[in-house]
Design a protein around this motif. Structure first.
Motif, PDB file in Angstrom:
ATOM      1  N   THR A   9       0.820  -1.225   0.000  1.00  0.00           N
ATOM      2  CA  THR A   9       0.000   0.000   0.000  1.00  0.00           C
ATOM      3  C   THR A   9       0.850   1.270   0.000  1.00  0.00           C
ATOM      4  OG1 THR A   9      -0.140  -0.122   2.421  1.00  0.00           O
ATOM      5  CG2 THR A   9      -1.926  -1.142   1.159  1.00  0.00           C
ATOM      6  N   ASP A  10       2.159   1.103  -0.150  1.00  0.00           N
ATOM      7  CA  ASP A  10       3.072   2.247  -0.132  1.00  0.00           C
ATOM      8  C   ASP A  10       3.457   2.625  -1.557  1.00  0.00           C
ATOM      9  OD1 ASP A  10       4.953   4.163   0.307  1.00  0.00           O
ATOM     10  OD2 ASP A  10       6.350   2.888   1.423  1.00  0.00           O
ATOM     11  N   PRO A  11       3.038   3.790  -2.066  1.00  0.00           N
ATOM     12  CA  PRO A  11       3.376   4.200  -3.441  1.00  0.00           C
ATOM     13  C   PRO A  11       4.886   4.237  -3.691  1.00  0.00           C
ATOM     14  CG  PRO A  11       1.688   5.628  -2.524  1.00  0.00           C
ATOM     15  CD  PRO A  11       2.183   4.773  -1.399  1.00  0.00           C
ATOM     16  N   ALA A  12       5.647   4.626  -2.683  1.00  0.00           N
ATOM     17  CA  ALA A  12       7.103   4.690  -2.837  1.00  0.00           C
ATOM     18  C   ALA A  12       7.680   3.300  -3.094  1.00  0.00           C
ATOM     19  CB  ALA A  12       7.741   5.309  -1.601  1.00  0.00           C
ATOM     20  N   ALA A  13       7.092   2.295  -2.454  1.00  0.00           N
ATOM     21  CA  ALA A  13       7.556   0.920  -2.650  1.00  0.00           C
ATOM     22  C   ALA A  13       7.296   0.466  -4.086  1.00  0.00           C
ATOM     23  CB  ALA A  13       6.868  -0.012  -1.661  1.00  0.00           C
ATOM     24  N   TRP A  14       6.151   0.855  -4.640  1.00  0.00           N
ATOM     25  CA  TRP A  14       5.833   0.490  -6.016  1.00  0.00           C
ATOM     26  C   TRP A  14       6.755   1.193  -7.009  1.00  0.00           C
ATOM     27  CZ3 TRP A  14       3.135  -3.511  -7.560  1.00  0.00           C
ATOM     28  CH2 TRP A  14       2.195  -4.068  -6.686  1.00  0.00           C
ATOM     29  N   VAL A  15       7.099   2.433  -6.723  1.00  0.00           N
ATOM     30  CA  VAL A  15       8.051   3.154  -7.574  1.00  0.00           C
ATOM     31  C   VAL A  15       9.409   2.460  -7.533  1.00  0.00           C
ATOM     32  CG1 VAL A  15       9.332   5.306  -7.860  1.00  0.00           C
ATOM     33  CG2 VAL A  15       6.881   5.376  -7.368  1.00  0.00           C
ATOM     34  N   LEU A  20      13.511  -0.822 -10.017  1.00  0.00           N
ATOM     35  CA  LEU A  20      14.432  -1.950  -9.863  1.00  0.00           C
ATOM     36  C   LEU A  20      14.146  -3.037 -10.894  1.00  0.00           C
ATOM     37  CD1 LEU A  20      16.748  -3.142  -8.276  1.00  0.00           C
ATOM     38  CD2 LEU A  20      15.119  -4.010  -6.592  1.00  0.00           C
ATOM     39  N   ALA A  21      12.880  -3.314 -11.151  1.00  0.00           N
ATOM     40  CA  ALA A  21      12.526  -4.337 -12.140  1.00  0.00           C
ATOM     41  C   ALA A  21      13.016  -3.933 -13.528  1.00  0.00           C
ATOM     42  CB  ALA A  21      11.015  -4.558 -12.149  1.00  0.00           C
ATOM     43  N   THR A  22      12.845  -2.661 -13.874  1.00  0.00           N
ATOM     44  CA  THR A  22      13.328  -2.171 -15.174  1.00  0.00           C
ATOM     45  C   THR A  22      14.837  -2.332 -15.284  1.00  0.00           C
ATOM     46  OG1 THR A  22      11.520  -0.555 -15.281  1.00  0.00           O
ATOM     47  CG2 THR A  22      13.425  -0.179 -16.712  1.00  0.00           C
ATOM     48  N   MET A  23      15.539  -1.971 -14.203  1.00  0.00           N
ATOM     49  CA  MET A  23      16.992  -2.100 -14.202  1.00  0.00           C
ATOM     50  C   MET A  23      17.406  -3.567 -14.359  1.00  0.00           C
ATOM     51  SD  MET A  23      19.717  -1.594 -11.177  1.00  0.00           S
ATOM     52  CE  MET A  23      19.293  -3.263 -10.682  1.00  0.00           C
ATOM     53  N   ILE A 160      13.778  -6.430   1.085  1.00  0.00           N
ATOM     54  CA  ILE A 160      14.039  -7.695   0.403  1.00  0.00           C
ATOM     55  C   ILE A 160      12.864  -8.127  -0.477  1.00  0.00           C
ATOM     56  CG2 ILE A 160      14.561 -10.147   0.723  1.00  0.00           C
ATOM     57  CD1 ILE A 160      16.888  -8.352   1.337  1.00  0.00           C
ATOM     58  N   PRO A 161      11.597  -8.018  -0.014  1.00  0.00           N
ATOM     59  CA  PRO A 161      10.482  -8.435  -0.886  1.00  0.00           C
ATOM     60  C   PRO A 161      10.467  -7.693  -2.222  1.00  0.00           C
ATOM     61  CG  PRO A 161       9.705  -8.165   1.363  1.00  0.00           C
ATOM     62  CD  PRO A 161      11.105  -7.640   1.331  1.00  0.00           C
ATOM     63  N   ILE A 162      10.828  -6.415  -2.213  1.00  0.00           N
ATOM     64  CA  ILE A 162      10.869  -5.650  -3.463  1.00  0.00           C
ATOM     65  C   ILE A 162      11.963  -6.212  -4.376  1.00  0.00           C
ATOM     66  CG2 ILE A 162      11.415  -3.398  -4.460  1.00  0.00           C
ATOM     67  CD1 ILE A 162      10.073  -2.099  -2.081  1.00  0.00           C
ATOM     68  N   MET A 163      13.125  -6.516  -3.802  1.00  0.00           N
ATOM     69  CA  MET A 163      14.217  -7.091  -4.586  1.00  0.00           C
ATOM     70  C   MET A 163      13.805  -8.433  -5.182  1.00  0.00           C
ATOM     71  SD  MET A 163      17.536  -6.403  -2.173  1.00  0.00           S
ATOM     72  CE  MET A 163      17.685  -4.920  -1.179  1.00  0.00           C
ATOM     73  N   VAL A 164      13.171  -9.280  -4.361  1.00  0.00           N
ATOM     74  CA  VAL A 164      12.755 -10.613  -4.824  1.00  0.00           C
ATOM     75  C   VAL A 164      11.744 -10.483  -5.961  1.00  0.00           C
ATOM     76  CG1 VAL A 164      11.526 -12.720  -4.188  1.00  0.00           C
ATOM     77  CG2 VAL A 164      13.232 -11.764  -2.638  1.00  0.00           C
ATOM     78  N   GLY A 165      10.755  -9.599  -5.779  1.00  0.00           N
ATOM     79  CA  GLY A 165       9.752  -9.409  -6.813  1.00  0.00           C
ATOM     80  C   GLY A 165      10.348  -8.917  -8.120  1.00  0.00           C
ATOM     81  N   ALA A 166      11.284  -7.970  -8.026  1.00  0.00           N
ATOM     82  CA  ALA A 166      11.924  -7.426  -9.223  1.00  0.00           C
ATOM     83  C   ALA A 166      12.751  -8.489  -9.939  1.00  0.00           C
ATOM     84  CB  ALA A 166      12.799  -6.238  -8.847  1.00  0.00           C
ATOM     85  N   VAL A 167      13.467  -9.303  -9.168  1.00  0.00           N
ATOM     86  CA  VAL A 167      14.295 -10.365  -9.753  1.00  0.00           C
ATOM     87  C   VAL A 167      13.415 -11.404 -10.442  1.00  0.00           C
ATOM     88  CG1 VAL A 167      15.768 -12.334  -9.183  1.00  0.00           C
ATOM     89  CG2 VAL A 167      16.290 -10.087  -8.247  1.00  0.00           C
TER      90      VAL A 167
END
Length: 250
Positions: A9-15, A20-23, A160-167
């Motif tokens: 629910t955090d917009p900053a996390a989605w950004v 990160l996913a694009t990178m 870490i969850p953001i990193m895992v999702g992007a990877v």
């Protein structure tokens, strides 16, 4: 669970996730080119399987490394000094991986320009790569690209969850694009040479990075995009000439 919901629910996390996913997807192009060129040397019935194994290994390596982020971050600490400069394990890995990439790309270019040298002493039989050798080489580059990718990711977010999702997203895109890209490269010999040139450029960049000379990735990918555009124009020109020749012959 509350932590995951808070991130969701955090917009900053989605950004951060989108960035990160694009990178990760852009950085995955290097790995995908290497995998495509290597697996195209296998018998046709083994190629798709080898690509899936290579990309699956990349996912396992990156997720495994994410589980040891604290250790990965320490890889940036100098462990030896040479020529008045400190080198970390990350630097050593990048230099070794860059040298391997330059060596492999040079060898492939030499083989395609002068294939007879690969046949010396082997009679008339063609040299075909083995699944084990190809997967082994893919794993070596997977390790180099994975460590560099994870260190970059750590610098962008602490979650870490953001990193895992992007990877996972980046590797999924690689998995979907692997077979079409490999078939496109195989069907266009000039693309193979261009891709090998890209790999030499990437390898040189890794070596420079290991020695502390940081070349902005934007410059590298801009050069690659420009070269790809020129090659696309050449392909369009060749296609137009062949079409005119067919129409004239008809």
């Amino acid at each position: 669970m509350d932590y995951i919901l808070a991130l969701a629910t955090d917009p900053a996390a989605w950004v951060a996730f989108a960035t990160l996913a694009t990178m990760e997807i852009v950085l995955g192009i290097d790995n995908l080119l290497f995998i495509s060129i290597l697996t195209n040397k296998l018998p046709e019935e083994q190629r798709s399987k080898a690509r899936k194994l290579g990309i699956g290994a990349a996912l396992i390596l990156r997720l495994g490394l994410l589980g040891t982020v604290a250790v990965i971050v320490q890889l940036t600490e100098p462990v030896l000094t040479a020529f008045g400069q400190g080198f970390s394990w990350r630097d050593i890995i990048l230099i070794a991986g860059g040298l391997f990439l330059v060596w492999k790309a040079t060898k492939e270019i030499h083989h395609r320009v002068d294939p007879d040298t690969e046949m010396e002493g082997a009679g008339a039989s063609a040299v075909t790569a083995t699944m084990t050798a190809v997967i082994g080489q893919i794993l070596v580059l997977d390790l180099v690209f994975s460590i560099d990718s994870i260190i970059t990711a750590v610098g962008m977010t602490d979650h870490i969850p953001i990193m895992v999702g992007a990877v996972v997203l980046a590797v999924t895109v690689m998995l979907i694009a692997a077979d079409p890209l490999a078939k496109f490269i195989e069907g266009n010999p000039t693309i193979i040479m261009l891709a090998l040139g890209f790999l030499m450029l990437i390898g040189t960049t890794l070596i420079a990075d290991g020695f502390g000379v940081h070349v902005p990735k934007g410059y590298i990918y801009a050069a690659m995009a420009f070269s790809a555009l020129i090659e696309a124009l050449n392909m369009w020109s060749r296609h137009s000439r062949r079409k005119r020749a067919r129409d004239t012959g008809a």
